[in-house]
Design a protein around this motif. Structure first.
Motif, PDB file in Angstrom:
ATOM      1  N   VAL A  19       0.831  -1.210   0.000  1.00 43.95           N
ATOM      2  CA  VAL A  19       0.000   0.000   0.000  1.00 43.95           C
ATOM      3  C   VAL A  19       0.859   1.252   0.000  1.00 43.95           C
ATOM      4  O   VAL A  19       0.688   2.154  -0.826  1.00 43.95           O
ATOM      5  N   LEU A  20       1.820   1.308   0.926  1.00 49.49           N
ATOM      6  CA  LEU A  20       2.532   2.569   1.134  1.00 49.49           C
ATOM      7  C   LEU A  20       3.821   2.666   0.324  1.00 49.49           C
ATOM      8  O   LEU A  20       4.435   3.724   0.261  1.00 49.49           O
ATOM      9  N   ILE A  26      -5.307   1.048  -2.825  1.00 49.46           N
ATOM     10  CA  ILE A  26      -5.657   2.297  -2.146  1.00 49.46           C
ATOM     11  C   ILE A  26      -7.164   2.364  -1.871  1.00 49.46           C
ATOM     12  O   ILE A  26      -7.603   2.952  -0.891  1.00 49.46           O
ATOM     13  N   CYS A  27      -7.936   1.702  -2.737  1.00 47.93           N
ATOM     14  CA  CYS A  27      -9.398   1.781  -2.627  1.00 47.93           C
ATOM     15  C   CYS A  27      -9.901   1.316  -1.254  1.00 47.93           C
ATOM     16  O   CYS A  27     -10.520   2.082  -0.528  1.00 47.93           O
ATOM     17  N   PRO A  28      -9.602   0.073  -0.825  1.00 44.35           N
ATOM     18  CA  PRO A  28     -10.037  -0.294   0.539  1.00 44.35           C
ATOM     19  C   PRO A  28      -9.263   0.461   1.609  1.00 44.35           C
ATOM     20  O   PRO A  28      -9.775   0.692   2.699  1.00 44.35           O
ATOM     21  N   PHE A  29      -8.030   0.850   1.307  1.00 41.38           N
ATOM     22  CA  PHE A  29      -7.204   1.579   2.277  1.00 41.38           C
ATOM     23  C   PHE A  29      -7.904   2.870   2.704  1.00 41.38           C
ATOM     24  O   PHE A  29      -7.848   3.277   3.851  1.00 41.38           O
ATOM     25  N   LEU A  30      -8.578   3.531   1.758  1.00 43.97           N
ATOM     26  CA  LEU A  30      -9.302   4.751   2.107  1.00 43.97           C
ATOM     27  C   LEU A  30     -10.759   4.459   2.446  1.00 43.97           C
ATOM     28  O   LEU A  30     -11.369   5.169   3.236  1.00 43.97           O
ATOM     29  N   GLY A  31     -11.310   3.405   1.848  1.00 43.34           N
ATOM     30  CA  GLY A  31     -12.749   3.182   1.976  1.00 43.34           C
ATOM     31  C   GLY A  31     -13.195   2.489   3.244  1.00 43.34           C
ATOM     32  O   GLY A  31     -14.251   2.790   3.779  1.00 43.34           O
ATOM     33  N   THR A 113     -10.982  -6.915  -7.569  1.00 39.44           N
ATOM     34  CA  THR A 113     -10.300  -5.927  -8.396  1.00 39.44           C
ATOM     35  C   THR A 113      -9.255  -5.161  -7.605  1.00 39.44           C
ATOM     36  O   THR A 113      -8.793  -4.127  -8.058  1.00 39.44           O
ATOM     37  N   ASN A 114      -8.912  -5.679  -6.415  1.00 40.09           N
ATOM     38  CA  ASN A 114      -7.854  -5.049  -5.643  1.00 40.09           C
ATOM     39  C   ASN A 114      -6.538  -5.265  -6.384  1.00 40.09           C
ATOM     40  O   ASN A 114      -6.082  -6.395  -6.545  1.00 40.09           O
ATOM     41  N   CYS A 115      -5.920  -4.172  -6.850  1.00 42.53           N
ATOM     42  CA  CYS A 115      -4.763  -4.327  -7.726  1.00 42.53           C
ATOM     43  C   CYS A 115      -3.582  -4.961  -7.012  1.00 42.53           C
ATOM     44  O   CYS A 115      -2.720  -5.555  -7.638  1.00 42.53           O
ATOM     45  N   SER A 116      -3.550  -4.867  -5.652  1.00 40.27           N
ATOM     46  CA  SER A 116      -2.398  -5.454  -4.976  1.00 40.27           C
ATOM     47  C   SER A 116      -2.380  -6.965  -5.139  1.00 40.27           C
ATOM     48  O   SER A 116      -1.317  -7.571  -5.159  1.00 40.27           O
ATOM     49  N   ILE A 117      -3.564  -7.573  -5.290  1.00 41.88           N
ATOM     50  CA  ILE A 117      -3.591  -9.029  -5.438  1.00 41.88           C
ATOM     51  C   ILE A 117      -3.141  -9.446  -6.834  1.00 41.88           C
ATOM     52  O   ILE A 117      -2.364 -10.382  -6.998  1.00 41.88           O
TER      53      ILE A 117
END
Lengths: 195, 265
Positions: A19-20, A26-31, A113-117
């Motif tokens: 993330v950092l 970022i989507c779930p990180f902020l959501g 759709t979490n791009c980190s995965i």
């Protein structure tokens, strides 16, 4: 062997935090970081998907993509794996914890759709990790994600009681917090060689 | 050609594997839900105000379907929603009594004295903890708008440091009543024309007058002139019984301080 695994794990959690450091997911990180409880739950759900994805992707990559020389199937198979696992965990959460299921809302199916995965799935073949190393890397990336979610949600819960200037309330202060957290994580650069 | 076949079979095998895994999991983790819950939930206002006594609109919908909670439990939705829910459940609909929030303080920032300068956390709850912040009146509105922030229906607006209730939006859920640290908001039956004492000050007339222009000074004129014996004095404060009150408006016209107000629906 064990040292290498520990280094891979710590590297994924701290040094190359998805993330950092790479600004993925970022989507779930902020959501979902409004409350600690739902943020941690989201983190563990993502960790589960990441760990299993790492294992399955390694198998597919070794025996199908490279073994049968079908490199064009990489993305398709990755998406297939990720989507199925997310579907599985969605069923599981819905059955075991309905209130958590509603608290996570749209973000739970959005792990697909979490791009980190997807990044993880594409990254493992590039690093030539062994089977065990892939799993540790996937687990480490997930724990790194959970760790950052936990940090962010704890800060945001405190922020609710802080006197934030009117123009910065809500999204702006959240983004500033995220930026400062990313700066902090830059301090881990070079901690573990190039792991 | 063989490459295409290889790709098709390998992807097919993979997909089949995941399909089987998912269908097994589906059978294991199946959740059976009454479709009426979703339909009732769609009719409810969705504000999760808690006026019905359940944690959320969903909790109420589930209680109606599973535990037989009354179909008119939703105060915020009123008669319309009660009727629709009764239709879904197939029972007779019962009327919901309309209640709205009344603010029992009539003095804005400019109409009352201050006793100090307050520089703390800007919420009513915090201000009430430090001896009521800057307000000289120890009964009236603190004016930091906790009720405005709490209202799920945007029915409360702070005007000159005093909450104004928009009665067309107020559903009588009672969230503001619970959040007000001075308990100056009450839920009451709502008619076309209502007369209310917009003050809760128990101070003696002289002191009340010194710190607030709108305060009830317990002069007793409303009690004397009321033809229906709906007004009475208690602890230096006038009260109007909304049940005996016939909305004639005499108390309103004789009140010397303007503590009695006319509220039109």
């Amino acid at each position: 062997m064990l040292t290498r695994l520990v280094l891979i794990f710590l590297g994924a959690v701290l040094v190359n935090n998805f993330v950092l450091r790479y600004f993925l997911g970022i989507c779930p990180f902020l959501g979902v970081t409004g409350r600690v409880e739902s943020a941690t739950a989201m983190g563990f759900a993502t960790t589960f998907v990441m760990t299993i994805t790492a294992a399955v992707v390694w198998i597919i990559n070794t025996f199908i993509i490279r073994g049968l020389n079908l490199p064009f199937l990489e993305y398709v198979s990755d998406i297939l794996v990720i989507a199925s696992l997310v579907q599985l965990i969605e069923m599981f959460v819905r059955k075991t914890n309905p209130s958590l299921y509603r608290a996570l809302g749209i973000y739970l199916p959005l792990i697909t759709t979490n791009c980190s995965i997807l990044f993880l799935a594409l990254f493992i073949p590039l690093r030539n990790y062994s089977f065990i190393e892939s799993i540790v890397f996937g687990f480490g990336a997930g724990m790194g994600f959970t760790f950052v979610m936990l940090l962010m949600s704890a800060i945001r819960e405190e922020l609710d009681f802080a006197e934030v200037p009117k123009s910065l309330r809500g999204a702006p202060i959240t983004l500033i917090t995220a930026g400062l957290l990313a700066l902090v994580f830059m301090g881990f650069t070079g901690l573990i060689g190039t792991a | 050609m063989s490459l295409v076949l290889l790709a098709i079979t390998s992807m097919g095998a993979l997909s089949a594997f995941f399909a089987i895994m998912l269908s097994v999991a589906h059978n294991k983790f199946k959740v059976e839900e009454d479709p009426r819950v979703e339909r009732i939930l769609a009719e409810l206002p969705g504000a999760n105000c808690g006026a019905c006594g359940f944690a959320s609109c969903r909790a109420l919908a589930e209680a109606i379907v599973k535990e037989g909670a009354p179909t008119n439990a939703c105060v915020a939705g009123g008669n319309k929603v009660a009727e629709k829910i009764s239709q879904i459940m197939g029972v007779e609909s019962e009327a919901v009594e309309r209640k709205v929030a009344f603010v029992r303080c009539g003095a804005g920032k400019s109409q009352k004295e201050t006793k100090a300068t307050y520089r703390g956390v800007e919420t009513c709850r915090a201000a009430n903890l430090v001896m009521g912040a800057d307000s000289a009146c120890s009964y009236g509105c603190l004016g930091f708008g906790d009720c405005e922030r709490e209202c799920p229906f945007n029915a409360i607006k702070m005007v000159d440091g005093l909450p104004q209730v928009d009665f067309s939006r107020c559903t009588g859920c009672g969230r503001c009543v619970n959040v007000c640290p001075r308990n100056i908001i009450v839920l009451e039956k709502f008619d076309d024309v209502n007369y209310r004492v917009k003050c809760l000050s128990l101070d003696k007339g002289k002191k009340a007058r010194e710190i607030c222009q709108k305060s009830c000074i317990a002069c007793g004129r409303c009690v004397k002139f009321c033809p229906y014996e709906a007004c009475w004095l208690e602890n230096n404060l006038a009260h109007i019984d909304p049940i005996n009150c016939q909305s004639c408006g005499i108390c309103y016209s004789v009140c010397p301080t303007g503590a009695i107000v006319e509220v039109k629906g």
